[in-house]
Design a protein around this motif. Structure first.
Motif, PDB file in Angstrom:
ATOM      1  N   MET A   1       0.832  -1.193   0.000  1.00 46.73           N
ATOM      2  CA  MET A   1       0.000   0.000   0.000  1.00 46.73           C
ATOM      3  C   MET A   1       0.870   1.248   0.000  1.00 46.73           C
ATOM      4  O   MET A   1       0.442   2.311  -0.400  1.00 46.73           O
ATOM      5  N   GLY A   2       2.154   1.084   0.427  1.00 48.10           N
ATOM      6  CA  GLY A   2       3.043   2.232   0.533  1.00 48.10           C
ATOM      7  C   GLY A   2       3.115   3.050  -0.735  1.00 48.10           C
ATOM      8  O   GLY A   2       2.838   4.246  -0.719  1.00 48.10           O
ATOM      9  N   ALA A   3       3.439   2.382  -1.853  1.00 44.70           N
ATOM     10  CA  ALA A   3       3.644   3.096  -3.109  1.00 44.70           C
ATOM     11  C   ALA A   3       2.398   3.859  -3.541  1.00 44.70           C
ATOM     12  O   ALA A   3       2.469   5.017  -3.925  1.00 44.70           O
ATOM     13  N   SER A   4       1.226   3.204  -3.433  1.00 48.20           N
ATOM     14  CA  SER A   4       0.047   3.864  -3.965  1.00 48.20           C
ATOM     15  C   SER A   4      -0.565   4.868  -3.000  1.00 48.20           C
ATOM     16  O   SER A   4      -1.216   5.813  -3.414  1.00 48.20           O
ATOM     17  N   SER A   5      -0.305   4.691  -1.688  1.00 47.44           N
ATOM     18  CA  SER A   5      -0.897   5.675  -0.786  1.00 47.44           C
ATOM     19  C   SER A   5      -0.154   7.000  -0.886  1.00 47.44           C
ATOM     20  O   SER A   5      -0.693   8.052  -0.583  1.00 47.44           O
ATOM     21  N   SER A   6       1.089   6.962  -1.373  1.00 52.90           N
ATOM     22  CA  SER A   6       1.817   8.219  -1.521  1.00 52.90           C
ATOM     23  C   SER A   6       1.554   8.869  -2.886  1.00 52.90           C
ATOM     24  O   SER A   6       2.034   9.952  -3.170  1.00 52.90           O
TER      25      SER A   6
ATOM     26  N   HIS B   1      -7.603   1.503  -2.485  1.00 56.69           N
ATOM     27  CA  HIS B   1      -7.822   0.133  -2.956  1.00 56.69           C
ATOM     28  C   HIS B   1      -8.228   0.118  -4.442  1.00 56.69           C
ATOM     29  O   HIS B   1      -7.764  -0.700  -5.227  1.00 56.69           O
ATOM     30  N   VAL B   2      -9.102   1.068  -4.810  1.00 57.35           N
ATOM     31  CA  VAL B   2      -9.521   1.165  -6.215  1.00 57.35           C
ATOM     32  C   VAL B   2      -8.314   1.514  -7.090  1.00 57.35           C
ATOM     33  O   VAL B   2      -8.136   0.959  -8.179  1.00 57.35           O
ATOM     34  N   PHE B   3      -7.453   2.403  -6.581  1.00 56.72           N
ATOM     35  CA  PHE B   3      -6.263   2.762  -7.354  1.00 56.72           C
ATOM     36  C   PHE B   3      -5.363   1.539  -7.546  1.00 56.72           C
ATOM     37  O   PHE B   3      -4.791   1.336  -8.625  1.00 56.72           O
ATOM     38  N   GLU B   4      -5.257   0.714  -6.515  1.00 53.86           N
ATOM     39  CA  GLU B   4      -4.440  -0.498  -6.635  1.00 53.86           C
ATOM     40  C   GLU B   4      -4.999  -1.434  -7.706  1.00 53.86           C
ATOM     41  O   GLU B   4      -4.258  -2.044  -8.467  1.00 53.86           O
ATOM     42  N   LYS B   5      -6.318  -1.510  -7.769  1.00 58.84           N
ATOM     43  CA  LYS B   5      -6.955  -2.322  -8.808  1.00 58.84           C
ATOM     44  C   LYS B   5      -6.637  -1.759 -10.199  1.00 58.84           C
ATOM     45  O   LYS B   5      -6.384  -2.492 -11.144  1.00 58.84           O
ATOM     46  N   PHE B   6      -6.663  -0.436 -10.287  1.00 59.27           N
ATOM     47  CA  PHE B   6      -6.373   0.275 -11.540  1.00 59.27           C
ATOM     48  C   PHE B   6      -4.944  -0.035 -11.986  1.00 59.27           C
ATOM     49  O   PHE B   6      -4.697  -0.379 -13.144  1.00 59.27           O
ATOM     50  N   VAL B   7      -4.007   0.052 -11.036  1.00 59.58           N
ATOM     51  CA  VAL B   7      -2.600  -0.198 -11.345  1.00 59.58           C
ATOM     52  C   VAL B   7      -2.364  -1.655 -11.742  1.00 59.58           C
ATOM     53  O   VAL B   7      -1.577  -1.945 -12.643  1.00 59.58           O
ATOM     54  N   GLU B   8      -3.078  -2.559 -11.078  1.00 60.40           N
ATOM     55  CA  GLU B   8      -2.951  -3.985 -11.390  1.00 60.40           C
ATOM     56  C   GLU B   8      -3.204  -4.258 -12.871  1.00 60.40           C
ATOM     57  O   GLU B   8      -2.623  -5.147 -13.464  1.00 60.40           O
ATOM     58  N   LEU B   9      -4.116  -3.479 -13.459  1.00 60.46           N
ATOM     59  CA  LEU B   9      -4.484  -3.700 -14.855  1.00 60.46           C
ATOM     60  C   LEU B   9      -3.388  -3.242 -15.811  1.00 60.46           C
ATOM     61  O   LEU B   9      -3.335  -3.662 -16.958  1.00 60.46           O
TER      62      LEU B   9
ATOM     63  N   PRO C   1       0.646  -1.978 -14.816  1.00 62.34           N
ATOM     64  CA  PRO C   1       1.629  -1.448 -13.868  1.00 62.34           C
ATOM     65  C   PRO C   1       2.349  -0.201 -14.377  1.00 62.34           C
ATOM     66  O   PRO C   1       2.910   0.552 -13.589  1.00 62.34           O
ATOM     67  N   GLU C   2       2.321   0.050 -15.684  1.00 60.84           N
ATOM     68  CA  GLU C   2       2.962   1.254 -16.221  1.00 60.84           C
ATOM     69  C   GLU C   2       2.353   2.536 -15.668  1.00 60.84           C
ATOM     70  O   GLU C   2       2.964   3.597 -15.724  1.00 60.84           O
ATOM     71  N   ILE C   3       1.128   2.422 -15.158  1.00 63.45           N
ATOM     72  CA  ILE C   3       0.424   3.585 -14.629  1.00 63.45           C
ATOM     73  C   ILE C   3       1.262   4.305 -13.584  1.00 63.45           C
ATOM     74  O   ILE C   3       1.315   5.528 -13.542  1.00 63.45           O
ATOM     75  N   LEU C   4       1.954   3.523 -12.734  1.00 64.25           N
ATOM     76  CA  LEU C   4       2.713   4.131 -11.647  1.00 64.25           C
ATOM     77  C   LEU C   4       3.828   5.029 -12.163  1.00 64.25           C
ATOM     78  O   LEU C   4       4.169   6.031 -11.543  1.00 64.25           O
ATOM     79  N   ALA C   5       4.382   4.680 -13.321  1.00 63.28           N
ATOM     80  CA  ALA C   5       5.475   5.468 -13.872  1.00 63.28           C
ATOM     81  C   ALA C   5       4.992   6.814 -14.432  1.00 63.28           C
ATOM     82  O   ALA C   5       5.674   7.821 -14.316  1.00 63.28           O
ATOM     83  N   ASN C   6       3.839   6.820 -15.050  1.00 63.64           N
ATOM     84  CA  ASN C   6       3.343   8.098 -15.600  1.00 63.64           C
ATOM     85  C   ASN C   6       1.873   8.287 -15.258  1.00 63.64           C
ATOM     86  O   ASN C   6       1.002   8.240 -16.110  1.00 63.64           O
ATOM     87  N   ARG C   7       1.615   8.473 -13.986  1.00 64.29           N
ATOM     88  CA  ARG C   7       0.240   8.378 -13.513  1.00 64.29           C
ATOM     89  C   ARG C   7      -0.625   9.577 -13.869  1.00 64.29           C
ATOM     90  O   ARG C   7      -1.824   9.457 -14.007  1.00 64.29           O
ATOM     91  N   LYS C   8      -0.048  10.747 -14.003  1.00 59.35           N
ATOM     92  CA  LYS C   8      -0.877  11.918 -14.286  1.00 59.35           C
ATOM     93  C   LYS C   8      -1.338  11.884 -15.746  1.00 59.35           C
ATOM     94  O   LYS C   8      -0.522  11.758 -16.651  1.00 59.35           O
ATOM     95  N   GLY C   9      -2.606  11.957 -15.924  1.00 59.16           N
ATOM     96  CA  GLY C   9      -3.142  11.986 -17.283  1.00 59.16           C
ATOM     97  C   GLY C   9      -3.157  10.625 -17.949  1.00 59.16           C
ATOM     98  O   GLY C   9      -3.474  10.515 -19.124  1.00 59.16           O
TER      99      GLY C   9
END
Ligand SMILES: [Ca+2]
Ligand SMILES: [Ca+2]
Length: 187
Positions: A1-6, A29-37, A39-47
């Motif tokens: 949860m660390g990575a996504s809560s920040s 939790h919803v964001f974690e589900k989003f990222v699961e689909l 994982p590249e989302i975490l690298a460029n999450r805005k937009g």
């Protein structure tokens, strides 16, 4: 949860929580589900937008015969490709949650079922709905489909104009709650 809560500030989480039926914890939790689909989302999450194909890969939507329509209804993509931003995805999950009132689900069900997006369900829309709902059980014979449409319209088309308005849809669906089974996702 660390990575996504920040990923979000407390204010952002607060705002998301106010705009949805989720607590701040559930938003994460919803964001974690989003990222699961993807994982590249975490690298460029805005937009970032998740493609319709990827959203439809979500186990809960994979089995939903209306997954592509659901993406289109919730997508704010200007190119009308059905892709979802995190906000779009969060909206979708919120409407599909147990906390969402039934009336809201009915409103979105109508949009999803309105394939040609003219704010009415005509027999063409309804034929598409029935075909998708019965897809795995084998297609209906032409005369069975006609009979089914006739029965449904007789029951639901109160002003006899050959199509269902939102009010007519709301009325008929209130008598068949199972109809909303395609509009539930548990977190
Ligand atoms: Ca329509
Ligand atoms: Ca009507």
């Amino acid at each position: 949860m660390g990575a996504s809560s920040s990923v979000f500030t407390n204010e952002e989480l607060q705002e998301y929580s106010e705009l949805t039926f989720f607590s701040k914890k559930e938003v994460i939790h919803v964001f974690e589900k989003f990222v699961e689909l993807d994982p590249e989302i975490l690298a460029n999450r805005k937009g970032y937008r998740l493609s319709m194909e990827k959203v439809c890969q979500m186990p809960e939507l994979k089995v939903n015969p209306f997954s592509d329509r659901i993406c289109r209804v919730f997508s704010t993509s200007e190119s009308f490709d059905g892709s979802l931003s995190f906000e779009d995805f969060l909206d979708m999950m919120s409407v599909f949650s147990d906390q969402a009132p039934k009336g809201l689900k009915v409103e979105y069900a109508f949009k999803v079922y309105d394939f040609n997006e003219d704010d009415l369900l005509d027999t063409e829309d309804i034929e598409m709905i029935v075909t998708r709902l019965t897809g795995s059980a084998g297609a209906l014979e032409e005369n069975e489909m006609e009979q089914l449409l006739m029965n449904l319209m007789q029951e639901a088309d109160l002003d006899d104009d050959g199509q269902l308005s939102y009010a007519e849809f709301e009325h008929v669906i209130s008598k068949s709650p199972d109809f909303l089974n395609s509009f539930k996702i548990r977190l």
